[in-house]
Design a protein around this motif. Structure first.
Motif, PDB file in Angstrom:
ATOM      1  N   GLU A   1     -21.660 -21.384  18.211  1.00 25.14           N
ATOM      2  CA  GLU A   1     -21.688 -21.778  16.749  1.00 25.14           C
ATOM      3  C   GLU A   1     -22.575 -22.816  16.635  1.00 25.14           C
ATOM      4  OE1 GLU A   1     -17.347 -22.670  15.604  1.00 25.14           O
ATOM      5  OE2 GLU A   1     -16.912 -20.714  16.622  1.00 25.14           O
ATOM      6  N   THR A   2     -22.879 -23.973  17.470  1.00 25.85           N
ATOM      7  CA  THR A   2     -23.842 -24.641  17.240  1.00 25.85           C
ATOM      8  C   THR A   2     -24.519 -25.052  18.533  1.00 25.85           C
ATOM      9  OG1 THR A   2     -22.446 -26.633  18.072  1.00 25.85           O
ATOM     10  CG2 THR A   2     -22.201 -26.276  15.872  1.00 25.85           C
ATOM     11  N   THR A   3     -25.738 -25.440  18.429  1.00 29.11           N
ATOM     12  CA  THR A   3     -26.577 -25.957  19.507  1.00 29.11           C
ATOM     13  C   THR A   3     -26.956 -27.491  19.772  1.00 29.11           C
ATOM     14  OG1 THR A   3     -28.581 -25.918  18.105  1.00 29.11           O
ATOM     15  CG2 THR A   3     -27.973 -23.949  19.257  1.00 29.11           C
TER      16      THR A   3
ATOM     17  N   MET B   1     -29.811 -21.041  12.250  1.00 32.54           N
ATOM     18  CA  MET B   1     -31.256 -21.049  12.147  1.00 32.54           C
ATOM     19  C   MET B   1     -31.538 -21.667  13.424  1.00 32.54           C
ATOM     20  SD  MET B   1     -33.936 -21.773  10.515  1.00 32.54           S
ATOM     21  CE  MET B   1     -35.287 -22.357  11.428  1.00 32.54           C
ATOM     22  N   SER B   2     -31.163 -22.797  13.738  1.00 33.96           N
ATOM     23  CA  SER B   2     -31.713 -23.625  15.133  1.00 33.96           C
ATOM     24  C   SER B   2     -31.382 -22.560  16.136  1.00 33.96           C
ATOM     25  CB  SER B   2     -30.947 -24.598  15.314  1.00 33.96           C
ATOM     26  OG  SER B   2     -31.557 -25.446  16.298  1.00 33.96           O
ATOM     27  N   LYS B   3     -30.143 -21.949  15.934  1.00 30.67           N
ATOM     28  CA  LYS B   3     -29.658 -20.933  16.958  1.00 30.67           C
ATOM     29  C   LYS B   3     -30.644 -19.610  17.130  1.00 30.67           C
ATOM     30  CE  LYS B   3     -26.046 -17.541  17.204  1.00 30.67           C
ATOM     31  NZ  LYS B   3     -24.391 -17.369  16.816  1.00 30.67           N
ATOM     32  N   ASN B   4     -31.163 -19.385  15.929  1.00 30.38           N
ATOM     33  CA  ASN B   4     -31.750 -18.025  15.709  1.00 30.38           C
ATOM     34  C   ASN B   4     -33.119 -18.392  16.765  1.00 30.38           C
ATOM     35  OD1 ASN B   4     -30.119 -16.919  14.228  1.00 30.38           O
ATOM     36  ND2 ASN B   4     -31.143 -16.955  12.610  1.00 30.38           N
ATOM     37  N   ARG B   5     -33.850 -19.588  16.430  1.00 33.58           N
ATOM     38  CA  ARG B   5     -34.798 -19.513  17.204  1.00 33.58           C
ATOM     39  C   ARG B   5     -34.758 -19.733  18.609  1.00 33.58           C
ATOM     40  NH1 ARG B   5     -40.043 -23.608  15.851  1.00 33.58           N
ATOM     41  NH2 ARG B   5     -41.291 -22.434  17.335  1.00 33.58           N
ATOM     42  N   ILE B   6     -33.761 -20.121  19.134  1.00 38.12           N
ATOM     43  CA  ILE B   6     -33.710 -20.190  20.676  1.00 38.12           C
ATOM     44  C   ILE B   6     -33.312 -18.705  20.993  1.00 38.12           C
ATOM     45  CG2 ILE B   6     -32.216 -20.959  22.438  1.00 38.12           C
ATOM     46  CD1 ILE B   6     -31.333 -23.395  21.102  1.00 38.12           C
ATOM     47  N   GLU B   7     -32.611 -17.975  20.422  1.00 46.50           N
ATOM     48  CA  GLU B   7     -32.516 -16.626  20.577  1.00 46.50           C
ATOM     49  C   GLU B   7     -33.716 -15.889  20.754  1.00 46.50           C
ATOM     50  OE1 GLU B   7     -28.039 -15.336  19.365  1.00 46.50           O
ATOM     51  OE2 GLU B   7     -29.546 -15.080  18.010  1.00 46.50           O
ATOM     52  N   ALA B   8     -34.767 -16.163  19.473  1.00 48.11           N
ATOM     53  CA  ALA B   8     -35.923 -15.548  19.203  1.00 48.11           C
ATOM     54  C   ALA B   8     -36.843 -15.912  20.657  1.00 48.11           C
ATOM     55  CB  ALA B   8     -36.670 -15.840  18.009  1.00 48.11           C
ATOM     56  N   PHE B   9     -36.830 -17.187  20.956  1.00 54.89           N
ATOM     57  CA  PHE B   9     -37.844 -17.412  22.023  1.00 54.89           C
ATOM     58  C   PHE B   9     -37.439 -16.991  23.417  1.00 54.89           C
ATOM     59  CE2 PHE B   9     -39.088 -20.588  25.309  1.00 54.89           C
ATOM     60  CZ  PHE B   9     -40.357 -20.720  25.131  1.00 54.89           C
ATOM     61  N   SER B  10     -35.906 -16.831  23.538  1.00 56.26           N
ATOM     62  CA  SER B  10     -35.487 -16.361  24.685  1.00 56.26           C
ATOM     63  C   SER B  10     -35.712 -14.885  24.945  1.00 56.26           C
ATOM     64  CB  SER B  10     -34.010 -16.616  24.750  1.00 56.26           C
ATOM     65  OG  SER B  10     -33.635 -17.895  24.657  1.00 56.26           O
TER      66      SER B  10
END
Lengths: 200, 200, 200, 200
Positions: B69-71, B1-10
């Motif tokens: 796996e985690t941010t 979830m958290s990871k997804n949003r960093i990916e989306a922003f990047s």
């Protein structure tokens, strides 16, 4: 679901804001010496500052929405209101940078930061009202000391602009540094619950 | 979830960087001969090179985050730091292209590549520290020989710029080609585990 | 997962390409009559054509990836290769529009369309090879008659450009219309399987 | 799945439209007084209006797609058609703002709003036809009074432009205010079903 799409739209807008600012760094035509970049130095410095600010807003927005459970029409409009003020950051960054931190542009830069901070405060308030004072989110935000100090420093910076723009710049850098220290409050509150993704 | 949003922003930032570079290819007004495009040739060549570089970064970023796996707050800031240097790629691409690979712009181009490589290295290190040396990710990254050689070639390119910009350009092309060969390490380590999506 | 991120990145790039083309419609300064827009008419016509083309590519890309089950490094690079040629669409659109469909810009526009079509063909081939000739995707793509006819019409258009640019334009419009008819092949093949989302 | 990608692409395009409009606020070079911003005031006012309109479209689009269950090729093209007219908003905003709300630009602004409204109406109709008159979505949209009144006010605004551009501007502001009141119809219909995310 609903929340995901607000996040996706906000990520898109913030990604564009942070990236189009670099268009203010205009390529000097037929000027291939390093010294030809010297006039761009203030633009570059203001670019770094604004990049940090948009990054901070994205980061805080990410944490706030991560802990949010439901949305509403009011939250959507409060979010768009925040994006409106942030969308003006490229303009004030360019005006301040191209005029070498002159008083009026430096003051206006602070005004946009102040209005964005107030918009963020409104958004956070709308979200907190919806979640209640006992919610995980409310406990995570806590007293929000940084959020209360920042507007005061922005205001001091705006007033300083007409005396010493560099002092105003120092005020804006100070607030940025204060926020660059990762905001562990929400992370910690989430970590204690053991929610998935709570380590991030 | 958290990871997804960093990916989306990047993804958003990288998509904008790779696309706004094409704005440096300025449409020649009222010049409708193919020969009118000749002055754009160096801009076009530098566009191809930078497109490849941003594509490589997106590809490597994709693999790195796929195995993550985690941010943490630190990873988020290390990621923004990488995006900062990459956001300067359109500027240095334009400066190098419009000045026909003159020494200073060619050296600065290499400097931005070098700083982006160091930022990537920092990001990878922050992620590895969080996952531990026994993690799948650590085994996948392995000795990271390409990651260690690239900065040396960038540095050689930067130094060459003042002797022969074309030699510097060749150095930058060499690193790009080295990375364009798909990085099968992470793919293979994942494939061995049989994780979903591990073939990609 | 992996597939989702390629889609997200491609969506980002295509969304930016389709939107920055409008920046070629330059606002005429201090010219407030409708007649002041007349010089923009060819730019506007070429904008409509290119908007349709990028929309068609997004639509076909969407269908192709919807039916795709696994990715690979090769598919990623084939996808970036397609995005590269599409990223040049704003430039050739602007050049063709601002020069009122002169021969060379109109031919170059066709060349970029042709190269994008070949890149799409390569991407589709890479995906099909990975899925096998018995796969749902292979059956859905079938004989791909449109995909085989389009390059021939582009080529005819490019050759026509030097005789009659309007004939070339008509060829490009013809291909766009051919694709604007929704491609029901993949939709139908999916619908027969009863997969979720298969009606779309 | 299919629906998600249409949403992602639309979010991307709308995010870019809402953000590139700010590029019309051109930084005045070497002009560092607040009074140097006075010529930008009409551009800024038209920016606020257009930001609100794109925000309203995003909000309504979000609600419409939230309640949508299936897509089709026709819905995809109706959606692209809406995005086409919205993509012209930055151009007409800039033309209207830079010419200080002169008659022709103000009328053209209204025309683009009218065409976008008709495109939205077409999109909504295509979605409703697919869901049937008994669907949750059909009940949520209901009589769509706002959607029927808006085009009439736009038309009045367009006709007023040649008499009094400010009256036309007032008409456009009136429609925006009418929509800024959150559209609770779909929210309420969803809330009654107790679907997840239905409070948003």
């Amino acid at each position: 679901m609903s929340k995901n799409r607000i996040e996706a739209f906000s990520d898109g807008v913030l990604a564009i804001i942070i990236t189009i600012m670099v268009l203010e760094l205009k390529v000097p035509d037929h000027a291939a010496q390093l010294s030809d970049l010297r006039p761009l130095l203030p633009v570059f410095l203001s670019y770094i500052l604004s990049f940090a600010y948009v990054g901070i807003y994205w980061n805080n927005h990410h944490h706030l929405f991560h802990a949010m459970e439901t949305t509403s029409g009011g939250i959507m409009w409060a979010n768009l209101h925040l994006l409106f003020w942030l969308s003006l950051v490229p303009f004030v960054t360019g005006w301040m940078g191209e005029n070498d931190f002159a008083p009026a542009p430096t003051a206006l830069y602070g005004c946009v930061l102040l209005l964005a901070a107030m918009a963020y405060w409104t958004l956070q308030g709308a979200i907190l009202r919806r979640h209640g004072s006992d919610s995980l989110l409310a406990r995570a935000v806590g007293k929000d000391i940084k959020g209360k100090i920042s507007p005061a420093i922005y205001l001091a910076g705006i007033l300083c602009s007409f005396l010493s723009p560099w002092l105003a710049g120092a005020a804006y850098v100070l607030v940025a540094l204060m926020w660059l220290v990762p905001d562990r409050r929400i992370e910690h509150a989430l970590a204690r619950t053991g929610l998935p993704g709570s380590r991030g």
